[in-house]
Design a protein around this motif. Structure first.
Motif, PDB file in Angstrom:
ATOM      1  N   SER A   1      41.202  -7.586  30.684  1.00 39.30           N
ATOM      2  CA  SER A   1      39.871  -8.058  31.066  1.00 39.30           C
ATOM      3  C   SER A   1      39.827  -9.561  31.287  1.00 39.30           C
ATOM      4  O   SER A   1      39.040 -10.049  32.107  1.00 39.30           O
TER       5      SER A   1
ATOM      6  N   PHE B   1      32.065  -6.591  32.968  1.00 40.54           N
ATOM      7  CA  PHE B   1      30.729  -7.059  33.363  1.00 40.54           C
ATOM      8  C   PHE B   1      30.131  -6.236  34.513  1.00 40.54           C
ATOM      9  O   PHE B   1      29.391  -6.755  35.340  1.00 40.54           O
ATOM     10  N   GLN B   2      30.449  -4.959  34.547  1.00 41.39           N
ATOM     11  CA  GLN B   2      29.932  -4.099  35.612  1.00 41.39           C
ATOM     12  C   GLN B   2      28.745  -3.256  35.181  1.00 41.39           C
ATOM     13  O   GLN B   2      28.094  -2.629  36.017  1.00 41.39           O
TER      14      GLN B   2
ATOM     15  N   VAL C   1      31.344  -8.693  26.811  1.00 48.04           N
ATOM     16  CA  VAL C   1      29.976  -8.637  27.339  1.00 48.04           C
ATOM     17  C   VAL C   1      29.602  -9.884  28.122  1.00 48.04           C
ATOM     18  O   VAL C   1      28.622  -9.864  28.868  1.00 48.04           O
ATOM     19  N   ALA C   2      30.349 -10.967  27.973  1.00 46.73           N
ATOM     20  CA  ALA C   2      30.028 -12.190  28.709  1.00 46.73           C
ATOM     21  C   ALA C   2      31.230 -13.124  28.722  1.00 46.73           C
ATOM     22  O   ALA C   2      32.141 -13.003  27.897  1.00 46.73           O
TER      23      ALA C   2
ATOM     24  N   ASP D   1      25.936  -2.267  31.443  1.00 48.25           N
ATOM     25  CA  ASP D   1      25.445  -2.716  30.134  1.00 48.25           C
ATOM     26  C   ASP D   1      25.963  -1.870  28.982  1.00 48.25           C
ATOM     27  O   ASP D   1      25.601  -2.107  27.829  1.00 48.25           O
TER      28      ASP D   1
ATOM     29  N   LEU E   1      28.818 -15.641  32.815  1.00 44.69           N
ATOM     30  CA  LEU E   1      28.926 -14.399  33.579  1.00 44.69           C
ATOM     31  C   LEU E   1      28.692 -13.210  32.659  1.00 44.69           C
ATOM     32  O   LEU E   1      29.176 -13.170  31.521  1.00 44.69           O
ATOM     33  N   HIS E   2      27.978 -12.211  33.171  1.00 39.31           N
ATOM     34  CA  HIS E   2      27.726 -10.979  32.415  1.00 39.31           C
ATOM     35  C   HIS E   2      27.361  -9.886  33.413  1.00 39.31           C
ATOM     36  O   HIS E   2      27.420 -10.095  34.650  1.00 39.31           O
ATOM     37  N   HIS E   3      26.969  -8.722  32.908  1.00 39.39           N
ATOM     38  CA  HIS E   3      26.742  -7.586  33.803  1.00 39.39           C
ATOM     39  C   HIS E   3      25.585  -7.816  34.764  1.00 39.39           C
ATOM     40  O   HIS E   3      25.494  -7.158  35.805  1.00 39.39           O
TER      41      HIS E   3
ATOM     42  N   ALA F   1      38.004 -11.519  34.449  1.00 34.09           N
ATOM     43  CA  ALA F   1      36.949 -12.496  34.182  1.00 34.09           C
ATOM     44  C   ALA F   1      37.323 -13.866  34.744  1.00 34.09           C
ATOM     45  O   ALA F   1      36.465 -14.581  35.304  1.00 34.09           O
TER      46      ALA F   1
ATOM     47  N   ALA G   1      27.583 -10.887  37.469  1.00 38.70           N
ATOM     48  CA  ALA G   1      29.003 -10.984  37.810  1.00 38.70           C
ATOM     49  C   ALA G   1      29.293 -10.298  39.144  1.00 38.70           C
ATOM     50  O   ALA G   1      28.602  -9.357  39.551  1.00 38.70           O
TER      51      ALA G   1
ATOM     52  N   ASP H   1      21.478 -16.221  28.084  1.00 41.25           N
ATOM     53  CA  ASP H   1      22.314 -17.212  28.751  1.00 41.25           C
ATOM     54  C   ASP H   1      21.580 -18.513  29.063  1.00 41.25           C
ATOM     55  O   ASP H   1      22.191 -19.581  29.109  1.00 41.25           O
TER      56      ASP H   1
END
Length: 704
Positions: free
Chosen positions: A244, A97-98, A109-110, A100, A71-73, A248, A76, A58
């Motif tokens: 989703s 994003f909770q 994933v993002a 991996d 935003l990702h795991h 997001a 987030a 990122d």
């Protein structure tokens, strides 16, 4: 709208109230509503089928023009994992994003957020995600050792094997249907604002209150802190529940304190918004020499994800259709490393009717009995499995009227005898059925001081004409002209209401609207002509009324007829004409009702000849996940389609509605497949009936 007496509002054709706004572009959809300081999110989906995210690059994209966040795991906000909404537990893909883990191809994933959609997409394309891959299994096979019965979804009556052994004629065949996608004209989109501790959500969905409640639970918010509106929806068909991209967008809006919009591409829609599972269905029928069914067996298998069990309940179709001495039906599922399927127009009934009605046609051929007559001889007096009475059942009336209009009596039953030049011509028939349910709903009706009336109900018009139908229902109950009624819908603040699904929407909403309107009329009698400045309002909640319904089998029914022309030298199949006659309750607006039925029949044609999503075994992703690679019926594929109905009001419904949104597709594919058999003498038990399959079948017939 033309002024019509209230008593004549229902049953009179009316153009859509919002029709002009839609065709002129004045109607705003979820991705078109303007906002100050709006930013755009772009989802990044996994490129592996199973494994774990190792790293997300990122930092490299955060320096790109316009990029505000990734935003990702790893960063987030946390959400709850115990949401159970109006339709049960949602697909865990909403818990975005909770962690991996990557459980299937296309897993989000993002999310990249930027000032413009173009900047967000460019940054999303540039984002480098590295994975630890794991072996996957997406192979849908009837002999897969992972298949299991669905708990409490197996029905048995009598000794099936004994009755099959005692039968004069037996059909034992397997029918398959492929993965299919909703393909609504409007892709999924949502815009979210976080303002003063309240979420304002502008969305394309099938139930605003449904989405609001689920979001509130997911983010541990008070329900009053979430406001969802979805005034115009460009098609849904089962796919527009909580997804989703909603979650997001809420995450981004609460982090950035700016309005965030996410609009999915067509390929993303294919990947993460659900689909109809493929099915493999074994049907076993046994009958005596007179055609009376002794045995009815139906074993259905569909795939599901490893995340959530979803059942495409095709084996349920026959449980209300035909009397037999013995009955056994079971739905089974096969968990695989694929996205979770979801509801899709006539879930269960659409593929189930293809198998059952095709098998009935095969049995009629073996017995030398007309296909309609065979169904007449097995018409049940009560529910074949439940033993419950039918609220009303006029399937035979549909066959009688349809046969007369279609010219069935002049049909030569022998296959491959009618030819017109290079075309072999055949006709087929099938029955249709879909449940007629109702769910608790609230509504309010207000008499305004200017002589008009405002009705509020959290209905969803997904293109069906529900807004117009509810206006007519209210006008009838109020005994006024429809142009004095304004119906407001799709706002979660209006209270609890059933979703646009299960052919239960207009019935459930209309019930509440009619009760509120009648109560308002009674209250107005107390006021005379002097109304308070805020008007007079009556509210209704149908929970107790619906709970008090007597136990009965409640279904709409229909008869589908089709004529197909087949060129066995090219494999081309053309459906020249279709006729559907339905007993589907009281018809509120003939104009939009006919449109719904013709739309369903068109979808049945598309299901029979075109629609088929294919996944690459090695990569787990779709091949051709767009409208170039996923084929459905276009204008040139559709011949004459006529839909009509016979009188069949539900005696236990105050408006008389049964529901029409889904029954139009049921049985249509079976009627077409039987027409292709009648034309060519070859049975097609695998959908779609593609040209290559026609050619291979012709070659096999010639070799034999």
């Amino acid at each position: 709208m033309t002024t019509v007496a209230g008593a004549d509002a229902v049953g009179v054709a009316h153009t859509r109230i919002e029709g002009r706004d839609k065709v002129t572009g004045a109607a705003r959809y979820a991705a078109e509503i303007p906002f100050a300081e709006l930013v755009h999110g772009w989802l990044v989906l996994s490129t592996v089928t199973r494994g774990r995210v190792r790293t997300i690059g990122d930092e490299a994209v955060l320096g790109m023009p316009g990029v505000l966040a990734v935003l990702h795991h790893g960063n987030a906000p946390r959400v709850r994992d115990d949401v159970v909404g109006a339709l049960g537990r949602p697909d865990p893909i909403i818990e975005v994003f909770q962690h991996d883990r990557v459980p299937h191809a296309g897993w989000p994933v993002a999310l990249v957020v930027a000032e413009t959609s173009e900047q967000a997409r460019e940054a999303a394309d540039a984002l480098v995600v590295e994975y630890d891959r794991e072996p996957h299994d997406i192979a849908f096979r009837a002999d897969h050792d992972g298949a299991r019965p669905v708990q409490d979804d197996e029905v048995a009556k009598g000794d099936l094997e004994a009755q099959l052994a005692a039968s004069e004629a037996v059909v034992d065949a397997t029918y398959t249907t492929p993965e299919q996608h909703h393909s609504a004209m409007e892709p999924h989109a949502v815009t979210v604002c976080w303002d003063g501790g309240r979420l304002e959500v502008f969305d394309s969905n099938q139930g605003s209150k449904w989405i609001a409640d689920d979001l509130a639970h997911l983010f541990s918010l008070d329900p009053s802190a979430v406001h969802v509106r979805s005034e115009h929806v460009g098609g849904a068909f089962g796919s527009k529940g909580l997804r989703s991209h909603h979650v997001a967008a809420v995450m981004a809006a609460t982090e950035l304190h700016r309005p965030v919009r996410i609009s999915l591409t067509r390929r993303q829609v294919f990947a993460i918004t659900g689909y109809r599972s493929p099915t493999t269905q074994r049907v076993r029928l046994g009958a005596d020499a007179g055609g009376r069914l002794r045995a009815f067996g139906h074993d259905n298998l569909n795939l599901t994800s490893t995340l959530r069990e979803f059942v495409e309940g095709s084996a349920g179709f026959g449980r209300t259709m035909y009397a037999s001495d013995a009955h056994h039906s079971v739905n089974r599922v096969l968990p695989l490393d694929v996205p979770t399927p979801t509801w899709m127009r006539a879930p269960g009934e659409a593929p189930g009717s293809f198998a059952v009605e095709s098998a009935l046609d095969e049995l009629a051929e073996k017995l030398g009995i007309d296909p309609i007559e065979l169904r007449v001889r097995n018409e049940p007096a009560v529910g074949p499995v439940s033993g419950l009475p039918f609220s009303s059942r006029n399937l035979l009336g549909c066959f009688e009227e349809g046969a007369r209009r279609f010219g069935w009596a002049g049909r030569d039953p022998r296959p491959r005898v009618r030819r017109e030049g290079r075309w072999l011509i055949g006709t087929g028939v099938a029955a249709a059925s879909f449940q007629a349910g109702a769910a608790p709903t609230t509504a309010s009706a207000t008499a305004e001081t200017d002589g008009t009336f405002t009705v509020k109900v959290t209905a969803a018009d997904v293109g069906t004409g529900a807004r117009t139908a509810l206006t007519l229902i209210a006008a009838e109950a109020l005994e006024v002209a429809p142009d004095r009624v304004r119906v407001r819908i799709a706002d979660s603040d209006f209270g609890h209401a059933w979703v646009a699904g299960g052919s239960m929407g207009t019935r459930s909403w209309g019930w509440a609207v009619s009760v509120a309107a009648r109560q308002l009329r009674e209250r107005l009698a107390l006021f005379g002509s002097d109304l308070p400045k805020d008007g007079v309002t009556a509210t209704a909640d149908t929970a107790d009324l619906i709970a008090a319904l007597a136990q009965k089998e409640r279904h709409a029914f229909g008869a589908q007829f089709a004529e197909a022309a087949v060129d066995v030298t090219t494999g081309e199949v053309r459906v020249r004409r279709m006729l559907g006659v339905f007993a589907a309750g009281r018809i509120i607006n003939p104009l939009t009702a006919r449109s719904q039925l013709v739309g369903g029949m068109t979808w049945g044609l598309s299901m029979a000849l075109h629609e088929e999503a294919v996944r690459d075994d090695a990569f787990g992703e779709h091949i051709g996940a767009d409208f170039a690679g996923y084929h459905f019926a276009a204008n040139a594929d559709v011949g004459e389609i006529e839909a009509d109905w016979i009188d069949d009001p539900d005696p236990d419904d105050p408006v008389g509605i049964k529901g029409i949104g889904e029954i139009g597709i049921v049985g249509a594919a079976a009627a077409i497949a039987s027409a292709v058999w009648h034309a060519t003498g070859v049975r097609h038990r695998e959908l779609p009936i593609r040209p290559d399959r026609v050619l291979l079948a012709e070659a096999a017939r010639t070799d034999a």
